[in-house]
Design a protein around this motif. Sequence first.
Motif, PDB file in Angstrom:
ATOM      1  N   GLY A 176      -0.541  -7.788   1.468  1.00  0.00           N
ATOM      2  CA  GLY A 176      -0.122  -6.437   1.807  1.00  0.00           C
ATOM      3  C   GLY A 176       0.194  -5.567   0.598  1.00  0.00           C
ATOM      4  O   GLY A 176       0.260  -4.348   0.714  1.00  0.00           O
ATOM      5  N   GLU A 177       0.395  -6.166  -0.575  1.00  0.00           N
ATOM      6  CA  GLU A 177       0.649  -5.404  -1.793  1.00  0.00           C
ATOM      7  C   GLU A 177      -0.629  -4.805  -2.379  1.00  0.00           C
ATOM      8  O   GLU A 177      -0.570  -3.823  -3.118  1.00  0.00           O
ATOM      9  CB  GLU A 177       1.291  -6.307  -2.853  1.00  0.00           C
ATOM     10  N   ILE A 178      -1.755  -5.387  -2.064  1.00  0.00           N
ATOM     11  CA  ILE A 178      -3.000  -5.034  -2.750  1.00  0.00           C
ATOM     12  C   ILE A 178      -3.488  -3.616  -2.459  1.00  0.00           C
ATOM     13  O   ILE A 178      -3.914  -2.927  -3.388  1.00  0.00           O
ATOM     14  CB  ILE A 178      -4.070  -6.107  -2.487  1.00  0.00           C
ATOM     15  N   PRO A 179      -3.416  -3.116  -1.235  1.00  0.00           N
ATOM     16  CA  PRO A 179      -3.875  -1.726  -1.035  1.00  0.00           C
ATOM     17  C   PRO A 179      -3.141  -0.721  -1.928  1.00  0.00           C
ATOM     18  O   PRO A 179      -3.772   0.182  -2.487  1.00  0.00           O
ATOM     19  CB  PRO A 179      -3.604  -1.468   0.448  1.00  0.00           C
ATOM     20  N   ALA A 180      -1.841  -0.873  -2.095  1.00  0.00           N
ATOM     21  CA  ALA A 180      -1.087   0.048  -2.952  1.00  0.00           C
ATOM     22  C   ALA A 180      -1.510  -0.107  -4.408  1.00  0.00           C
ATOM     23  O   ALA A 180      -1.596   0.875  -5.143  1.00  0.00           O
ATOM     24  CB  ALA A 180       0.410  -0.195  -2.806  1.00  0.00           C
ATOM     25  N   LEU A 181      -1.794  -1.333  -4.825  1.00  0.00           N
ATOM     26  CA  LEU A 181      -2.243  -1.544  -6.198  1.00  0.00           C
ATOM     27  C   LEU A 181      -3.616  -0.927  -6.432  1.00  0.00           C
ATOM     28  O   LEU A 181      -3.869  -0.329  -7.484  1.00  0.00           O
ATOM     29  CB  LEU A 181      -2.253  -3.038  -6.527  1.00  0.00           C
ATOM     30  N   PHE A 182      -4.515  -1.073  -5.465  1.00  0.00           N
ATOM     31  CA  PHE A 182      -5.834  -0.438  -5.569  1.00  0.00           C
ATOM     32  C   PHE A 182      -5.687   1.075  -5.657  1.00  0.00           C
ATOM     33  O   PHE A 182      -6.292   1.724  -6.508  1.00  0.00           O
ATOM     34  CB  PHE A 182      -6.712  -0.770  -4.352  1.00  0.00           C
ATOM     35  N   GLU A 183      -4.874   1.635  -4.772  1.00  0.00           N
ATOM     36  CA  GLU A 183      -4.692   3.079  -4.755  1.00  0.00           C
ATOM     37  C   GLU A 183      -4.081   3.562  -6.062  1.00  0.00           C
ATOM     38  O   GLU A 183      -4.492   4.581  -6.622  1.00  0.00           O
ATOM     39  CB  GLU A 183      -3.823   3.490  -3.567  1.00  0.00           C
ATOM     40  N   ALA A 184      -3.102   2.830  -6.570  1.00  0.00           N
ATOM     41  CA  ALA A 184      -2.473   3.216  -7.836  1.00  0.00           C
ATOM     42  C   ALA A 184      -3.474   3.155  -8.979  1.00  0.00           C
ATOM     43  O   ALA A 184      -3.508   4.048  -9.828  1.00  0.00           O
ATOM     44  CB  ALA A 184      -1.275   2.308  -8.120  1.00  0.00           C
ATOM     45  N   ALA A 185      -4.296   2.118  -9.009  1.00  0.00           N
ATOM     46  CA  ALA A 185      -5.306   2.000 -10.072  1.00  0.00           C
ATOM     47  C   ALA A 185      -6.284   3.162 -10.009  1.00  0.00           C
ATOM     48  O   ALA A 185      -6.636   3.745 -11.038  1.00  0.00           O
ATOM     49  CB  ALA A 185      -6.044   0.671  -9.958  1.00  0.00           C
ATOM     50  N   LEU A 186      -6.701   3.522  -8.818  1.00  0.00           N
ATOM     51  CA  LEU A 186      -7.630   4.644  -8.678  1.00  0.00           C
ATOM     52  C   LEU A 186      -6.959   5.968  -9.031  1.00  0.00           C
ATOM     53  O   LEU A 186      -7.558   6.819  -9.686  1.00  0.00           O
ATOM     54  CB  LEU A 186      -8.203   4.673  -7.268  1.00  0.00           C
ATOM     55  N   ASN A 187      -5.702   6.149  -8.611  1.00  0.00           N
ATOM     56  CA  ASN A 187      -4.974   7.375  -8.949  1.00  0.00           C
ATOM     57  C   ASN A 187      -4.744   7.498 -10.447  1.00  0.00           C
ATOM     58  O   ASN A 187      -4.909   8.564 -11.027  1.00  0.00           O
ATOM     59  CB  ASN A 187      -3.640   7.447  -8.208  1.00  0.00           C
ATOM     60  N   LEU A 188      -4.351   6.392 -11.088  1.00  0.00           N
ATOM     61  CA  LEU A 188      -4.158   6.408 -12.529  1.00  0.00           C
ATOM     62  C   LEU A 188      -5.473   6.697 -13.240  1.00  0.00           C
ATOM     63  O   LEU A 188      -5.509   7.419 -14.230  1.00  0.00           O
ATOM     64  CB  LEU A 188      -3.578   5.087 -13.018  1.00  0.00           C
ATOM     65  N   SER A 189      -6.553   6.143 -12.723  1.00  0.00           N
ATOM     66  CA  SER A 189      -7.868   6.353 -13.319  1.00  0.00           C
ATOM     67  C   SER A 189      -8.283   7.813 -13.232  1.00  0.00           C
ATOM     68  O   SER A 189      -8.916   8.348 -14.130  1.00  0.00           O
ATOM     69  CB  SER A 189      -8.915   5.491 -12.615  1.00  0.00           C
TER      70      SER A 189
END
Length: 169
Positions: A99-112
């Motif tokens: 359940g942590e992974i969607p937020a990590l994906f979104e954060a990586a894309l937002n930071l990118s």
Amino acid sequence: RTQTLHRVATPHYASPEQFQRGGRIDQRSDIYSLGVLLYQMLTGELPFNASSAHELISLQMTAPPPPVRKLRPETPMAVEQLVNRLLAKDPAQRPQRIGEIPALFEAALNLSATSSDMSLDTVSLGDLLRTHEVAASPAQDEARLRTGVARPQTSESPSLTTKEAGPET
């Protein structure tokens, strides 16, 4: 009488703990496998490849994967960091719940999208989970998976706290 005690796994996608005698296999092993798949999707190659099963297992257990950005320089640093986190040898260094992974994906894309100088490592996972409203309990995550009910989406842009380099003023 014979008894088989071997675990079955696809070696290229198996986590290091799957090759250890008495290794604890849990959802973090699946998270590692997801990291292998993501690495392969980004680069077109497996993170570990060898001419023998023994060599492959040794690489899975000890070697870092070649950097994603070495194979695909256009990959944002935050995405590479996420892949490396999913591929951590130590299960304690990986996300602990799927359940942590969607937020990590979104954060990586937002930071990118905002700056290639920002690092996913400087973002607090607790802040991400609160900001993205994904701090659900494992039972809630499991219920969502069983029923196919998605998490509610927010229309707000997340605010991420990052550490800034340089002297303080």
